[in-house]
Design an enzyme around this catalytic site. Structure first.
Site, PDB file in Angstrom:
ATOM      1  N   PRO A  75     -81.253   6.075 -19.945  1.00 33.86           N
ATOM      2  CA  PRO A  75     -80.082   6.927 -20.192  1.00 33.86           C
ATOM      3  C   PRO A  75     -80.137   7.673 -21.539  1.00 33.86           C
ATOM      4  CG  PRO A  75     -79.399   4.717 -19.502  1.00 33.86           C
ATOM      5  CD  PRO A  75     -80.871   4.660 -19.785  1.00 33.86           C
ATOM      6  N   SER A  76     -80.935   7.187 -22.482  1.00 34.74           N
ATOM      7  CA  SER A  76     -80.941   7.774 -23.829  1.00 34.74           C
ATOM      8  C   SER A  76     -81.580   9.161 -23.846  1.00 34.74           C
ATOM      9  CB  SER A  76     -81.707   6.841 -24.775  1.00 34.74           C
ATOM     10  OG  SER A  76     -82.263   7.563 -25.868  1.00 34.74           O
ATOM     11  N   PRO A  77     -80.821  10.201 -24.275  1.00 32.70           N
ATOM     12  CA  PRO A  77     -81.392  11.553 -24.286  1.00 32.70           C
ATOM     13  C   PRO A  77     -82.657  11.692 -25.145  1.00 32.70           C
ATOM     14  CG  PRO A  77     -79.011  11.667 -24.528  1.00 32.70           C
ATOM     15  CD  PRO A  77     -79.394  10.220 -24.642  1.00 32.70           C
ATOM     16  N   ARG A 107     -85.632  10.449 -23.426  1.00 32.64           N
ATOM     17  CA  ARG A 107     -86.088  11.355 -22.360  1.00 32.64           C
ATOM     18  C   ARG A 107     -86.818  12.573 -22.919  1.00 32.64           C
ATOM     19  NH1 ARG A 107     -81.265  12.963 -20.344  1.00 32.64           N
ATOM     20  NH2 ARG A 107     -79.828  11.291 -20.914  1.00 32.64           N
TER      21      ARG A 107
END
Lengths: 222, 219
Positions: free
Chosen positions: A11-13, A16
């Site tokens: 989930p961590s931008p 990513r």
């Protein structure tokens, strides 16, 4: 030569953003999950690697590097077959650097983290207009940066696109990008979604981020 | 003449980090004041140069660059005789970059989050959360210094210039408690020994702190 290790979670931008870069470079790595909701990043073991206790963290042959932007720049410089993702030309590089610093401050810290930090910690569900306006300001700037270009820093894809798309796709959990108002941003998002590795490197994790936000039952104050 | 123009105000922390770097590189430059209160940065002429309407802005013989961190890295890569201020070694460069991104996100945003509402909307209260963000910034700097005199080891880098410009401005809102943050305090004192530090950062930082110190209250 040891394999690369990337610490973080889907989930961590910024995690990513690094995934997108690794995929674009075709560099293999080992994913090490860090349970930040469970505060694993505050464990003594993790703090030894990264005293700022953030994700992502890259481990390359014993060298520890953190901050997604620093990691992405390092990866392209070390493993890139060409410099297109992070140009060596000083002016082009300065443009990419400016977009990356724009992302870390205006977009990630002021736009996203200013909401998610209190949301996940104190479980607040209502936020002042200030935070909504911060997101609109981001979209306005991005539309301007994309005015004459297909990508955020010019005519070519760079790590600035990876850094920004990871957060912009996540900010849509709070404020959708209006396609009639932000035609350039909308086209840019669609352009990046065409990348063959986009689904695995960013779309999947964005959906995971959305799930976390949906559970929090969130609303902006008017 | 170098043909370099730096646009900004001396009270601005990111402008001062560029001044520190220009002075360290012994580059002469022309300083062009941009009066933010008068809205100079939102006028068409400035927007053409920098659509993000921020300061500092560098004009290097026609090449326009903004964001202090992008500017300082560009200047070192272009003009330095050696790479101590911004190492070319990839691991060491990544470590300096981490400090730059830390300044851009944690430190500077903590400052902006307090001063922007004050200048834009006369907000004079500092929430607990915003105060904690500043203290977190000081705390991280304390940790990063570890056993080293500077943020990335034995010698100053652009990481020190950017973080010090911001850290020396934050006392406008939250005092830098020398007992709680002795390493940060010692590091700032150490940087003051650089012959150009006072003019490039000291004067402007004091002006900023004096301007704002008694205007806002902690909740």
């Amino acid at each position: 030569m040891g394999k690369l290790k990337l610490y973080g979670l889907e989930p961590s931008p910024p995690f990513r953003a690094v995934k997108l870069t690794l995929a674009a470079l075709g560099v293999p790595y080992e994913f090490v999950f860090v349970d930040t909701p469970g505060q694993e990043n505050l464990s003594e073991e993790f703090l030894k690697k990264n005293p700022q206790h953030t994700v992502p963290v890259l481990e390359d042959n014993g060298h520890i590097i953190w901050d997604s932007h620093a990691i992405c720049a390092y990866l392209v410089s070390k493993f890139g077959k060409s410099d297109s993702l992070y140009p060596k030309d000083l002016l082009q590089r300065a443009r990419v650097d400016q977009r990356l610093h724009f992302e870390t401050g205006v977009v990630f810290a002021n736009g996203l983290r200013s909401i998610t930090r209190p949301l996940f910690a104190a479980k607040l569900t209502k936020f002042p207009k200030e935070r909504y306006e911060a997101i609109i300001e981001i979209y306005d700037f991005l539309e301007t940066f994309l005015k004459d270009n297909d990508y955020v820093a010019g005519s070519q894809l760079t790590i600035a696109d990876f850094s920004l798309i990871s957060t912009i796709s996540s900010l849509e959990a709070f404020v959708k990008v209006d396609p009639t108002k932000y035609t350039k941003v909308t086209a840019w998002i669609k352009r990046l979604e065409q990348l063959p590795y986009y689904e695995e490197a960013n779309a999947k994790g964005t959906r995971a981020f959305f799930s976390m936000i949906e559970k929090a039952n969130f609303a902006f104050s008017s | 003449m170098s043909g370099i123009v730096l646009y900004g105000l001396d009270v601005s922390a990111p402008v001062r980090s560029c001044q520190l770097t220009l002075r360290a590189l012994e580059l002469d430059y022309e300083f062009q004041e941009v009066d933010l209160l008068a809205g100079d940065h939102r006028k068409e002429e400035f927007l053409q140069k920098n659509p993000q309407h921020t300061i500092p802005l560098l004009d290097d013989n026609g090449t326009l660059i903004w964001d202090s961190h992008a500017i300082v890295c560009y200047l070192v890569d272009k003009y330095a005789n050696s790479d101590e201020l911004y190492p070319k070694d990839l691991v060491r460069r990544a470590q300096v970059n981490q400090r730059l991104y830390f300044d851009a996100s944690a430190l500077f945003m903590a400052l902006r989050d307090i001063c922007a509402p004050y200048f834009d909307n006369d907000v004079t209260e500092i929430s607990q959360e915003k105060a904690d963000n500043v203290r977190d910034g000081y705390g991280h700097l304390e940790t990063f210094l570890g056993d080293n005199p500077y943020l990335n080891g034995d010698a100053p880098t652009v990481g020190d210039f950017c973080c010090a410009a911001t850290a020396s401005s934050l006392p406008a809102f939250i005092e830098l408690d020398a007992e709680k943050y002795p390493k940060v305090n010692a590091w700032l004192e150490r940087l003051q020994e650089l012959p150009y530090y006072e003019e490039a950062n000291g004067v402007g930082a004091r002006k900023y702190v004096d301007m704002l110190k008694d205007k806002l209250t902690l909740l």
